[in-house]
Design a protein around this motif. Structure first.
Motif, PDB file in Angstrom:
ATOM      1  N   ALA A   3       0.926   1.253   8.209  1.00 41.49           N
ATOM      2  CA  ALA A   3       1.343   0.505   9.677  1.00 41.49           C
ATOM      3  C   ALA A   3       2.476   0.383   8.992  1.00 41.49           C
ATOM      4  O   ALA A   3       2.344  -0.496   7.882  1.00 41.49           O
ATOM      5  N   GLU A   4       4.103   0.724   9.427  1.00 41.97           N
ATOM      6  CA  GLU A   4       4.788   0.433   8.410  1.00 41.97           C
ATOM      7  C   GLU A   4       5.965   0.236   9.738  1.00 41.97           C
ATOM      8  O   GLU A   4       6.462   0.057  10.841  1.00 41.97           O
ATOM      9  N   LEU A  38       8.900 -13.146   7.516  1.00 41.66           N
ATOM     10  CA  LEU A  38       7.569 -13.703   8.164  1.00 41.66           C
ATOM     11  C   LEU A  38       7.053 -12.343   8.847  1.00 41.66           C
ATOM     12  O   LEU A  38       7.981 -11.624   9.460  1.00 41.66           O
ATOM     13  N   VAL A  39       5.905 -12.040   8.872  1.00 40.41           N
ATOM     14  CA  VAL A  39       5.288 -10.804   8.715  1.00 40.41           C
ATOM     15  C   VAL A  39       4.410 -10.657   9.836  1.00 40.41           C
ATOM     16  O   VAL A  39       3.388 -11.576   9.331  1.00 40.41           O
ATOM     17  N   LYS A  40       4.061 -10.317  10.628  1.00 41.28           N
ATOM     18  CA  LYS A  40       2.579 -11.155  11.473  1.00 41.28           C
ATOM     19  C   LYS A  40       2.084  -9.817  11.898  1.00 41.28           C
ATOM     20  O   LYS A  40       2.202  -8.390  12.480  1.00 41.28           O
ATOM     21  N   ASN A  41       0.335 -10.089  12.202  1.00 41.91           N
ATOM     22  CA  ASN A  41      -0.351  -8.994  11.976  1.00 41.91           C
ATOM     23  C   ASN A  41      -0.377  -9.189  13.813  1.00 41.91           C
ATOM     24  O   ASN A  41      -1.244  -9.682  14.596  1.00 41.91           O
ATOM     25  N   ILE A  86      -5.816   2.942  12.803  1.00 38.35           N
ATOM     26  CA  ILE A  86      -5.549   2.554  13.609  1.00 38.35           C
ATOM     27  C   ILE A  86      -5.618   1.087  14.662  1.00 38.35           C
ATOM     28  O   ILE A  86      -4.540   0.960  14.837  1.00 38.35           O
ATOM     29  N   ASP A  87      -6.274   0.556  13.965  1.00 38.90           N
ATOM     30  CA  ASP A  87      -6.760  -0.716  14.396  1.00 38.90           C
ATOM     31  C   ASP A  87      -5.438  -2.008  13.298  1.00 38.90           C
ATOM     32  O   ASP A  87      -5.261  -2.988  13.416  1.00 38.90           O
ATOM     33  N   THR A  88      -4.386  -1.514  12.416  1.00 44.72           N
ATOM     34  CA  THR A  88      -4.091  -1.921  11.539  1.00 44.72           C
ATOM     35  C   THR A  88      -2.622  -1.609  12.121  1.00 44.72           C
ATOM     36  O   THR A  88      -1.945  -0.919  11.916  1.00 44.72           O
ATOM     37  N   ASP A  89      -1.470  -3.575  12.723  1.00 43.20           N
ATOM     38  CA  ASP A  89      -0.067  -2.974  12.822  1.00 43.20           C
ATOM     39  C   ASP A  89       0.468  -4.439  12.319  1.00 43.20           C
ATOM     40  O   ASP A  89      -0.470  -5.489  12.648  1.00 43.20           O
ATOM     41  N   ILE A  90       1.880  -4.194  11.999  1.00 42.65           N
ATOM     42  CA  ILE A  90       2.066  -5.101  11.776  1.00 42.65           C
ATOM     43  C   ILE A  90       3.678  -5.458  12.646  1.00 42.65           C
ATOM     44  O   ILE A  90       3.793  -4.610  12.837  1.00 42.65           O
ATOM     45  N   GLU A  91       4.239  -6.294  12.473  1.00 37.58           N
ATOM     46  CA  GLU A  91       5.991  -6.646  13.301  1.00 37.58           C
ATOM     47  C   GLU A  91       6.295  -7.567  12.066  1.00 37.58           C
ATOM     48  O   GLU A  91       5.694  -8.668  11.760  1.00 37.58           O
ATOM     49  N   ILE A  92       7.565  -7.257  11.759  1.00 41.16           N
ATOM     50  CA  ILE A  92       8.605  -8.312  10.655  1.00 41.16           C
ATOM     51  C   ILE A  92       8.904 -10.012  11.880  1.00 41.16           C
ATOM     52  O   ILE A  92       9.751  -9.066  12.755  1.00 41.16           O
ATOM     53  N   ILE A  93       9.088 -10.368  11.710  1.00 46.95           N
ATOM     54  CA  ILE A  93       9.631 -11.229  12.672  1.00 46.95           C
ATOM     55  C   ILE A  93      10.819 -12.386  12.832  1.00 46.95           C
ATOM     56  O   ILE A  93      11.127 -12.911  13.429  1.00 46.95           O
ATOM     57  N   VAL A 108       8.079  -2.184   4.809  1.00 49.67           N
ATOM     58  CA  VAL A 108       6.734  -3.041   4.291  1.00 49.67           C
ATOM     59  C   VAL A 108       5.526  -1.806   5.294  1.00 49.67           C
ATOM     60  O   VAL A 108       6.209  -2.214   6.286  1.00 49.67           O
ATOM     61  N   THR A 109       4.780  -1.343   4.296  1.00 52.82           N
ATOM     62  CA  THR A 109       3.967  -0.995   4.506  1.00 52.82           C
ATOM     63  C   THR A 109       2.220  -1.432   4.334  1.00 52.82           C
ATOM     64  O   THR A 109       1.984  -1.634   3.434  1.00 52.82           O
TER      65      THR A 109
END
Length: 156
Positions: free
Chosen positions: A147-148, A75-78, A48-55, A142-143
Motif C-alpha cells: 500500500a503506497e 502523521l500516517v493513519k492505518n 488487500i487488507d493493508t491501507d494507509i493514508e497520510i493525514i 510511504v509504502t
C-alpha cells in the motif's frame, strides 16, 4: 488360448503400473500447486487488507522542521483492516525519489504505542541528510505491504 490370457494379463499389469506412476506424479504436482496458491492467497489477503493514508496538512509548518533538526514529521493513519507493525523495517520511504534507509526514520504509534491497529495514527519522523531547498516542492512516498501513499508539500 492360455497364451492370450497370459499376454493380456501382462499388458494389464503394465498398464496399471504406468497409470499408478502417472497418478503419483499428478498428485505430487497438484499438492505443490495447492501449497503455492495457499501461500500466495495469504500474501494477497494481507495486501488487500493493508491501507494507509497520510493525514498531515501539507501547508502546516509542523511537517518540515527547518530550524536545526532538518527532519520531516508525517502523521500516517492505518485505514486498512490489518494491524501493522510499528517498525521501520516494515516501511519503505522515498524522499524526492531517493530511498531512505530504515535507520533514518522512526515510527511511533500514537495512542500509547503498541501495534498499529486500524484507525490509529503513527508518527513518522524522517531525518534528512540535507536540508530542503527553500521555495521548492517535495514528494514523500510511504509504502507498507504494497500500500503506497504519496505526500506532496511545498517548503516556503
Amino acid at each position: 488360448m492360455a497364451g492370450d490370457s497370459v499376454s493380456t494379463l501382462i499388458l494389464f499389469i503394465a498398464a496399471m503400473l504406468v497409470a499408478a506412476g502417472v497418478a503419483g506424479t499428478l498428485v505430487t504436482n497438484v499438492n505443490d500447486l495447492s501449497n503455492s496458491v495457499d501461500s500466495q492467497s495469504g500474501d494477497m489477503t494481507d495486501k488487500i487488507d493493508t491501507d494507509i493514508e497520510i493525514i498531515s496538512d501539507p501547508g502546516s509548518d509542523a511537517v518540515y522542521n527547518s530550524s536545526g533538526a532538518e527532519n520531516v514529521t508525517l502523521l500516517v493513519k492505518n485505514t486498512g483492516r490489518k494491524t501493522l507493525t510499528a517498525d521501520s523495517t516494515e516501511l519503505d520511504v522515498l524522499v524526492d525519489g531517493s530511498y531512505v534507509s530504515n535507520d533514518a526514520f522512526t515510527v511511533t504509534v500514537r495512542d500509547g504505542g503498541g501495534p498499529w491497529r486500524d484507525g490509529t495514527v503513527a508518527e513518522l519522523e524522517i531525518a534528512l541528510e540535507q536540508p530542503f531547498d527553500p521555495e521548492t516542492e517535495h514528494r514523500i512516498s510511504v509504502t507498507v505491504n504494497g500500500a503506497e501513499e504519496v505526500f506532496e508539500f511545498y517548503v516556503p
